[in-house]
Design a protein around this motif. Structure first.
Motif, PDB file in Angstrom:
ATOM      1  N   UNK A 203       0.791  -1.240   0.000  1.00  0.00           N
ATOM      2  CA  UNK A 203       0.000   0.000   0.000  1.00  0.00           C
ATOM      3  C   UNK A 203       0.821   1.287   0.000  1.00  0.00           C
ATOM      4  N   UNK A 204       2.141   1.197   0.241  1.00  0.00           N
ATOM      5  CA  UNK A 204       2.968   2.397   0.282  1.00  0.00           C
ATOM      6  C   UNK A 204       4.257   2.184  -0.502  1.00  0.00           C
ATOM      7  N   UNK A 205       4.809   3.259  -1.047  1.00  0.00           N
ATOM      8  CA  UNK A 205       6.147   3.191  -1.592  1.00  0.00           C
ATOM      9  C   UNK A 205       7.130   2.930  -0.461  1.00  0.00           C
ATOM     10  N   UNK A 206       8.265   2.353  -0.796  1.00  0.00           N
ATOM     11  CA  UNK A 206       9.285   2.003   0.193  1.00  0.00           C
ATOM     12  C   UNK A 206       8.636   1.297   1.385  1.00  0.00           C
ATOM     13  N   UNK A 207       8.011   0.138   1.143  1.00  0.00           N
ATOM     14  CA  UNK A 207       7.188  -0.521   2.168  1.00  0.00           C
ATOM     15  C   UNK A 207       7.942  -0.949   3.419  1.00  0.00           C
ATOM     16  N   UNK A 229       1.863   3.785  -8.665  1.00  0.00           N
ATOM     17  CA  UNK A 229       0.638   3.075  -8.301  1.00  0.00           C
ATOM     18  C   UNK A 229       0.978   2.080  -7.197  1.00  0.00           C
ATOM     19  N   UNK A 230       0.336   2.230  -6.057  1.00  0.00           N
ATOM     20  CA  UNK A 230       0.533   1.293  -4.948  1.00  0.00           C
ATOM     21  C   UNK A 230      -0.629   0.312  -4.917  1.00  0.00           C
ATOM     22  N   UNK A 231      -0.480  -0.728  -4.077  1.00  0.00           N
ATOM     23  CA  UNK A 231      -1.487  -1.806  -4.013  1.00  0.00           C
ATOM     24  C   UNK A 231      -1.804  -2.313  -5.413  1.00  0.00           C
ATOM     25  N   UNK A 232      -0.759  -2.507  -6.203  1.00  0.00           N
ATOM     26  CA  UNK A 232      -0.926  -2.863  -7.612  1.00  0.00           C
ATOM     27  C   UNK A 232      -0.013  -4.026  -7.988  1.00  0.00           C
ATOM     28  N   UNK A 247      -0.817  -4.721 -18.329  1.00  0.00           N
ATOM     29  CA  UNK A 247      -2.105  -4.584 -17.643  1.00  0.00           C
ATOM     30  C   UNK A 247      -1.866  -4.716 -16.146  1.00  0.00           C
ATOM     31  N   UNK A 248      -2.316  -3.717 -15.404  1.00  0.00           N
ATOM     32  CA  UNK A 248      -2.067  -3.636 -13.966  1.00  0.00           C
ATOM     33  C   UNK A 248      -3.379  -3.713 -13.212  1.00  0.00           C
ATOM     34  N   UNK A 249      -3.407  -4.566 -12.208  1.00  0.00           N
ATOM     35  CA  UNK A 249      -4.561  -4.654 -11.315  1.00  0.00           C
ATOM     36  C   UNK A 249      -4.291  -3.767 -10.115  1.00  0.00           C
ATOM     37  N   UNK A 250      -5.096  -2.745  -9.966  1.00  0.00           N
ATOM     38  CA  UNK A 250      -4.959  -1.785  -8.878  1.00  0.00           C
ATOM     39  C   UNK A 250      -6.078  -2.006  -7.873  1.00  0.00           C
ATOM     40  N   UNK A 251      -5.874  -1.553  -6.637  1.00  0.00           N
ATOM     41  CA  UNK A 251      -6.908  -1.718  -5.610  1.00  0.00           C
ATOM     42  C   UNK A 251      -8.180  -0.959  -5.973  1.00  0.00           C
ATOM     43  N   UNK A 252      -8.047   0.041  -6.850  1.00  0.00           N
ATOM     44  CA  UNK A 252      -9.204   0.857  -7.210  1.00  0.00           C
ATOM     45  C   UNK A 252      -9.718   0.572  -8.622  1.00  0.00           C
ATOM     46  N   UNK A 253      -8.787   0.229  -9.542  1.00  0.00           N
ATOM     47  CA  UNK A 253      -9.197   0.046 -10.929  1.00  0.00           C
ATOM     48  C   UNK A 253      -8.146  -0.759 -11.687  1.00  0.00           C
ATOM     49  N   UNK A 254      -8.493  -1.159 -12.897  1.00  0.00           N
ATOM     50  CA  UNK A 254      -7.537  -1.790 -13.801  1.00  0.00           C
ATOM     51  C   UNK A 254      -6.906  -0.722 -14.680  1.00  0.00           C
ATOM     52  N   UNK A 255      -5.583  -0.837 -14.897  1.00  0.00           N
ATOM     53  CA  UNK A 255      -4.845   0.174 -15.642  1.00  0.00           C
ATOM     54  C   UNK A 255      -4.034  -0.521 -16.728  1.00  0.00           C
ATOM     55  N   UNK A 256      -4.009   0.069 -17.903  1.00  0.00           N
ATOM     56  CA  UNK A 256      -3.165  -0.414 -18.992  1.00  0.00           C
ATOM     57  C   UNK A 256      -2.140   0.666 -19.333  1.00  0.00           C
TER      58      UNK A 256
END
Length: 460
Positions: A203-207, A229-232, A247-256
């Motif tokens: 969920x965060x950069x530099x987890x 993009x986090x949580x991706x 194709x990226x699966x994000x916690x909020x949406x799908x992104x290409x």
């Protein structure tokens, strides 16, 4: 040939072990399949710091170009990479000099362990030599971790080595993973003019960092134009003549996203394809199992650095190397305190930390005092015109033990050692607040953050 000690690998673990071994009078050999210095010197710590220094200078000029009277800036990407390789060459020669100075026998080839303390050495798949030793230290380091679904096209899915040797600057790059490698290459390529998109599973950069540090680096990257993009995670990849579609699966949406190239920066795995099963050396989760003296389950075999469980850091491997050799000689060296290992990221601003994060300290059950001091209130930072970031300290409320420290700002990798030494000496807030720091200096930020934790802040 017979030796007292043979070390497999000449990285910051291997070459340090060989020097200390020779210093203690043991006949020593190093077997290296590539170049002296290992990944750290050739493709990691050293060349990346060279290119990041170029990026930092470039950003300083861009930021102050009106003040300096500079109208045009032209970046020679190939020259920046050439400079880094030149520095590597100089340092590799330095390691070679140290090998000769200490009478260490260097054998170039790929080592395979055999029973009876025998090592077979191959070059171009041809056996060239056999060696024997009373003590064999495995220091073969790590290699990039690349998921199976990323292995379809090695020219468009690259690791850190390829990222340091591209023939031309890509217009758009996707970087997967926001640990130290991901953050550093994101900053470098963005500075060079590449459009960078950073993908992070957590969920965060530099987890692995303190949450406030993670929030700050996200804020800074957003500000300078590094999209993240986090949580991706990557769902699918397709290749085109021009590049790659992800194709990226994000916690909020799908992104290409379409880009020229993808850099996998999701970490490293141990490089242990050296015949461990032939000897019966125990592994767990892909790492060689050792005791506190770096001994494996088979007498006379040892392992240090990235092949064992622990922080994959050059300075950790170097300290393990010295400890391992001195244990072989029964010198009773100090045990390494793995809770007091400094960790640094060399993007700009830099990140440096040691000890518990605030979250970890609370999870351990500590009642804590937290202090924070921004660099924009430090005179030296203002003079340097590098005011981003802060120092954060965490103390145990009951005993005033220094539990952790986390920094983000200009040159903080040079500040963290003060904290490491103070924690080693079990210094409390009282000792540090009574220690005079020079003015003006960046180190005042450490003192001021402790004042803040204990309600004694002067400049905040």
């Amino acid at each position: 040939m017979n030796f007292d000690v043979i070390i497999l690998g000449s990285g910051p673990g291997g070459y340090i072990a060989s020097i200390r071994s020779a210093q203690l009078g043991m006949k020593t050999a190093v077997i290296e399949k590539d170049s002296l210095g290992g990944v750290c010197l050739n493709w990691g710590c050293i060349p990346t710091k060279s290119i990041l220094n170029s990026a930092k200078i470039l950003q300083e000029i861009k930021k102050n170009k009106k003040l300096f009277g500079i109208n045009q800036i032209k970046v020679d990407f190939s020259q920046i990479l050439y400079k880094s390789r030149n520095i590597v060459d100089k340092m590799r020669k330095r390691v070679s000099f140290l090998m000769k100075k200490n009478g260490i026998h260097v054998i170039y080839g790929e080592a395979k362990l055999k029973k009876g303390k025998k090592i077979e050495i191959f070059r171009d798949k041809q056996k060239i030599e056999e060696c024997y030793a009373s003590h064999i230290i495995i220091a073969t380091g790590g290699k990039p971790k690349i998921e199976k679904k990323f292995k379809q096209n090695q020219k468009k899915i690259i690791g850190y080595k390829e990222a340091l040797s591209l023939s031309k600057l890509p217009k758009k790059m996707i970087i997967i993973g926001s640990g130290s490698i991901g953050l550093e290459f994101s900053y470098f390529y963005h500075s060079m003019g590449t459009e960078v998109i950073l993908i992070e599973l957590f969920p965060k950069l530099f987890p692995s960092g303190d949450e406030e540090i993670s929030d700050q680096i996200k804020f800074i990257f957003d500000k300078i134009g590094i999209k993240s993009y986090v949580s991706s995670f990557i769902k699918k990849i397709n290749y085109t003549d021009q590049g790659i579609i992800v194709d990226i699966k994000n916690s909020k949406k799908n992104i290409t996203i379409e880009a020229e190239i993808v850099l996998s920066a999701i970490g490293t795995i141990p490089n242990i394809n050296i015949g461990l099963e032939e000897i019966g050396i125990q592994t767990k989760d892909g790492f060689i199992v050792v005791d506190e003296r770096y001994r494996t389950n088979i007498e006379g075999y040892y392992a240090i650095g990235d092949v064992i469980k622990g922080p994959s850091l050059a300075h950790v491997a170097s300290n393990e190397a010295i400890s391992c050799i001195e244990n072989i000689k029964e010198l009773n060296p100090q045990k390494i305190d793995y809770g007091n290992i400094p960790k640094c990221v060399y993007c700009s601003p830099e990140i440096a930390s040691v000890g518990y994060t605030e979250k970890q300290a609370k999870e351990k059950g500590y009642k804590i005092k937290v202090g924070k001091f921004p660099f924009h209130s430090i005179g030296k930072s203002i003079c340097d015109e590098n005011i981003e970031g802060f120092v954060k300290v965490i103390f145990d409320e009951k005993y005033d033990e220094w539990l952790g420290c986390h920094m983000i700002g200009n040159n903080v990798s040079e500040l963290i050692s003060e904290v490491v030494v103070a924690r080693k000496l079990e210094a409390t807030n009282y000792e540090i607040m009574g220690s005079i720091h020079p003015h003006p200096s960046l180190s005042e930020s450490i003192l001021e953050s402790i004042f803040h934790a204990y309600g004694k802040s002067i400049h905040l």
